[in-house]
Design a protein around this motif. Structure first.
Motif, mmCIF file in Angstrom:
data_model
loop_
_atom_site.group_PDB
_atom_site.id
_atom_site.type_symbol
_atom_site.label_atom_id
_atom_site.label_comp_id
_atom_site.label_asym_id
_atom_site.label_seq_id
_atom_site.Cartn_x
_atom_site.Cartn_y
_atom_site.Cartn_z
ATOM 1 N N VAL A 1 -2.642 -1.316 6.671
ATOM 2 C CA VAL A 1 -1.324 -1.021 7.225
ATOM 3 C C VAL A 1 -1.478 0.102 8.249
ATOM 4 O O VAL A 1 -2.140 1.106 7.979
ATOM 5 C CB VAL A 1 -0.348 -0.571 6.115
ATOM 6 C CG1 VAL A 1 0.988 -0.126 6.708
ATOM 7 C CG2 VAL A 1 -0.145 -1.686 5.106
ATOM 8 N N VAL A 2 -0.877 -0.058 9.423
ATOM 9 C CA VAL A 2 -1.026 0.920 10.506
ATOM 10 C C VAL A 2 0.255 1.723 10.683
ATOM 11 O O VAL A 2 1.337 1.153 10.892
ATOM 12 C CB VAL A 2 -1.378 0.237 11.838
ATOM 13 C CG1 VAL A 2 -1.554 1.292 12.935
ATOM 14 C CG2 VAL A 2 -2.634 -0.605 11.700
ATOM 15 N N LEU A 3 0.120 3.052 10.630
ATOM 16 C CA LEU A 3 1.201 3.971 10.967
ATOM 17 C C LEU A 3 0.780 4.726 12.220
ATOM 18 O O LEU A 3 -0.297 5.320 12.252
ATOM 19 C CB LEU A 3 1.454 4.957 9.826
ATOM 20 C CG LEU A 3 1.735 4.366 8.446
ATOM 21 C CD1 LEU A 3 1.895 5.487 7.412
ATOM 22 C CD2 LEU A 3 2.983 3.491 8.471
ATOM 23 N N ALA B 1 0.808 -1.213 0.000
ATOM 24 C CA ALA B 1 0.000 0.000 0.000
ATOM 25 C C ALA B 1 0.846 1.270 0.000
ATOM 26 O O ALA B 1 0.360 2.350 -0.358
ATOM 27 C CB ALA B 1 -0.930 0.015 1.213
ATOM 28 N N LEU B 2 2.109 1.159 0.381
ATOM 29 C CA LEU B 2 2.975 2.335 0.474
ATOM 30 C C LEU B 2 4.002 2.410 -0.646
ATOM 31 O O LEU B 2 4.894 3.251 -0.619
ATOM 32 C CB LEU B 2 3.698 2.341 1.831
ATOM 33 C CG LEU B 2 2.792 2.524 3.056
ATOM 34 C CD1 LEU B 2 3.575 2.283 4.338
ATOM 35 C CD2 LEU B 2 2.170 3.908 3.051
ATOM 36 N N PHE C 1 -5.428 5.861 -0.022
ATOM 37 C CA PHE C 1 -5.777 6.859 0.986
ATOM 38 C C PHE C 1 -5.637 6.269 2.383
ATOM 39 O O PHE C 1 -5.512 5.056 2.565
ATOM 40 C CB PHE C 1 -7.201 7.380 0.767
ATOM 41 C CG PHE C 1 -8.285 6.364 1.012
ATOM 42 C CD1 PHE C 1 -8.905 6.269 2.250
ATOM 43 C CD2 PHE C 1 -8.698 5.505 -0.003
ATOM 44 C CE1 PHE C 1 -9.902 5.325 2.476
ATOM 45 C CE2 PHE C 1 -9.699 4.565 0.219
ATOM 46 C CZ PHE C 1 -10.298 4.471 1.458
ATOM 47 N N ALA C 2 -5.654 7.163 3.365
ATOM 48 C CA ALA C 2 -5.528 6.757 4.769
ATOM 49 C C ALA C 2 -6.604 7.421 5.604
ATOM 50 O O ALA C 2 -7.067 8.520 5.288
ATOM 51 C CB ALA C 2 -4.148 7.130 5.305
ATOM 52 N N VAL C 3 -6.992 6.761 6.678
ATOM 53 C CA VAL C 3 -7.921 7.318 7.654
ATOM 54 C C VAL C 3 -7.216 7.381 8.999
ATOM 55 O O VAL C 3 -6.574 6.416 9.427
ATOM 56 C CB VAL C 3 -9.206 6.480 7.764
ATOM 57 C CG1 VAL C 3 -10.109 7.036 8.876
ATOM 58 C CG2 VAL C 3 -9.961 6.469 6.446
ATOM 59 N N ASN C 4 -7.325 8.518 9.649
ATOM 60 C CA ASN C 4 -6.713 8.739 10.960
ATOM 61 C C ASN C 4 -7.734 8.441 12.062
ATOM 62 O O ASN C 4 -8.827 9.006 12.074
ATOM 63 C CB ASN C 4 -6.238 10.191 11.045
ATOM 64 C CG ASN C 4 -5.706 10.588 12.412
ATOM 65 O OD1 ASN C 4 -5.907 11.706 12.859
ATOM 66 N ND2 ASN C 4 -5.013 9.692 13.082
ATOM 67 N N ILE D 1 -4.752 2.180 4.500
ATOM 68 C CA ILE D 1 -3.755 2.725 5.431
ATOM 69 C C ILE D 1 -4.490 3.357 6.609
ATOM 70 O O ILE D 1 -5.391 4.169 6.430
ATOM 71 C CB ILE D 1 -2.858 3.771 4.733
ATOM 72 C CG1 ILE D 1 -2.162 3.157 3.513
ATOM 73 C CG2 ILE D 1 -1.821 4.326 5.713
ATOM 74 C CD1 ILE D 1 -1.476 4.177 2.624
ATOM 75 N N TRP D 2 -4.088 2.991 7.813
ATOM 76 C CA TRP D 2 -4.675 3.521 9.037
ATOM 77 C C TRP D 2 -3.602 4.304 9.781
ATOM 78 O O TRP D 2 -2.506 3.785 10.037
ATOM 79 C CB TRP D 2 -5.183 2.398 9.930
ATOM 80 C CG TRP D 2 -6.221 1.499 9.327
ATOM 81 C CD1 TRP D 2 -6.228 0.970 8.064
ATOM 82 C CD2 TRP D 2 -7.412 1.002 9.969
ATOM 83 N NE1 TRP D 2 -7.337 0.180 7.881
ATOM 84 C CE2 TRP D 2 -8.087 0.177 9.037
ATOM 85 C CE3 TRP D 2 -7.955 1.160 11.243
ATOM 86 C CZ2 TRP D 2 -9.276 -0.484 9.341
ATOM 87 C CZ3 TRP D 2 -9.150 0.506 11.549
ATOM 88 C CH2 TRP D 2 -9.798 -0.294 10.607
#
Length: 332
Positions: A135-137, A12-13, A87-90, A114-115
């Protein structure tokens, strides 16, 4: 992006136009901005709490995720040689976030790729992300928090260094990235006054995989910010940033002009502790981030209000040019 770096990152990255993640901006990041960022070739993101609905209404987060996914899918079908970035969600992982469990279920159902997690590292949040292949950041401000996040199952880190907008750390990126890279080889983004291609290249030179860019996107057409906020970003510089814990209970960076407009002295603000942080109820004091405007120290690079794609284009040009200059310097 350098393929040797891409190869060790989650799928994903990989393959971004430039190694850049757009930071999730409270209130400001909405589907229009996220879609524009992703189409421009970088990871777009938004806080789940930005999707607010009245009591009795269906979850707006559900609607937003459908809108973003469908629009990016249409773009990819029409542009197979130039697909959008993911895209990512925070998720705000704080005890006052009464919506967290519901929002985790919605994001898992939509298979958010992406989370980005903030203000708390929890095993069950990482498990929810992993259940749908996400995937968690995790946001951190020091090496101790970084270790805890990885121990609890995060896949990567966002190192929030001095100069970042919003809830910022105080450590130099030179120290913070070095300490993390001594033990962690996974995905690592750097946040802190990254508003130019030169700064993005410097983040990579330090050992980060990505630059985490927020404040320049406030001054964009797609951003959900009032015109006065956008204009103040354009008109301000690093000296116009105030670091305070008053507004949320956690220290962060704010625009001096917005603090003054709220009738307060930015040079004489009282302190607050983390117990005053609340993501579920109102407050009698000015509501960060609505009347008190957050910003990082890199805004001196923002010269005008324009499209999000133009911000990405500018940073991409500067990034390539800076890399070319350094390559010449190192030629033997």
């Amino acid at each position: 992006m350098d393929m040797s770096v891409d190869a060790r990152l989650p799928a994903a990255l990989r393959g971004l136009r430039i190694p850049m993640i757009a930071a999730p901006l409270f209130i400001i990041s909405v589907p229009e901005l996220v879609i524009a960022q992703c189409k421009a070739g970088i990871v777009g993101s938004f806080p789940a709490l930005n999707a607010r609905e009245s009591d009795g209404e269906p979850p707006l987060l559900d609607t937003w995720l459908t809108q973003i996914s469908e629009e990016l899918d249409r773009h990819n079908q029409a542009n197979p040689d130039k697909p959008a970035a993911p895209f990512a969600v925070n998720q705000i992982v704080h005890r006052s976030n009464a919506r967290l469990d519901r929002d985790l279920e919605i994001c898992a159902r939509h298979k958010v790729p992406i989370w980005i997690t903030s203000l708390g590292a929890r095993v069950e949040v990482n498990e929810a992300a992993h259940s749908c292949g996400g995937v968690v950041l995790h946001d951190i401000i020091n090496n101790t928090f970084a270790r805890k996040a990885i121990q609890k199952g995060a896949d990567g880190l966002v190192a929030v260094a001095a100069g970042a907008g919003g809830h910022a750390g105080q450590q130099s990126p030179f120290a913070l990235i070095r300490e993390i890279r001594e033990w962690f080889d996974g995905p690592l983004a750097l946040s802190g006054a990254i508003a130019t291609g030169e700064a993005l290249l410097a983040a990579r030179a330090l050992g980060a995989d990505f630059g985490y860019v927020g404040s320049p996107f406030i001054a964009t057409t797609e951003a959900n910010a009032v015109q006065g906020y956008k204009d103040m970003i354009v008109d301000s510089g690093a000296e116009d940033i105030v670091y305070s814990s008053l507004f949320t209970g956690v220290s962060g960076n704010y625009l001096r002009g917005s603090v003054e407009a709220a009738g307060m002295d930015p040079d004489d603000l009282p302190e607050a502790d983390a117990s005053s942080m609340n993501f579920s109820s109102g407050s009698s004091k000015p509501k960060a981030w609505k009347t008190i405007w957050g910003s990082g120290q890199g805004i001196g690079a923002v010269r005008s209000v324009g499209l999000a794609a133009e911000v990405v284009d500018r940073i991409a040009r500067e990034y390539r040019a800076a890399g070319a200059r350094l390559a010449q310097d190192f030629e033997v």
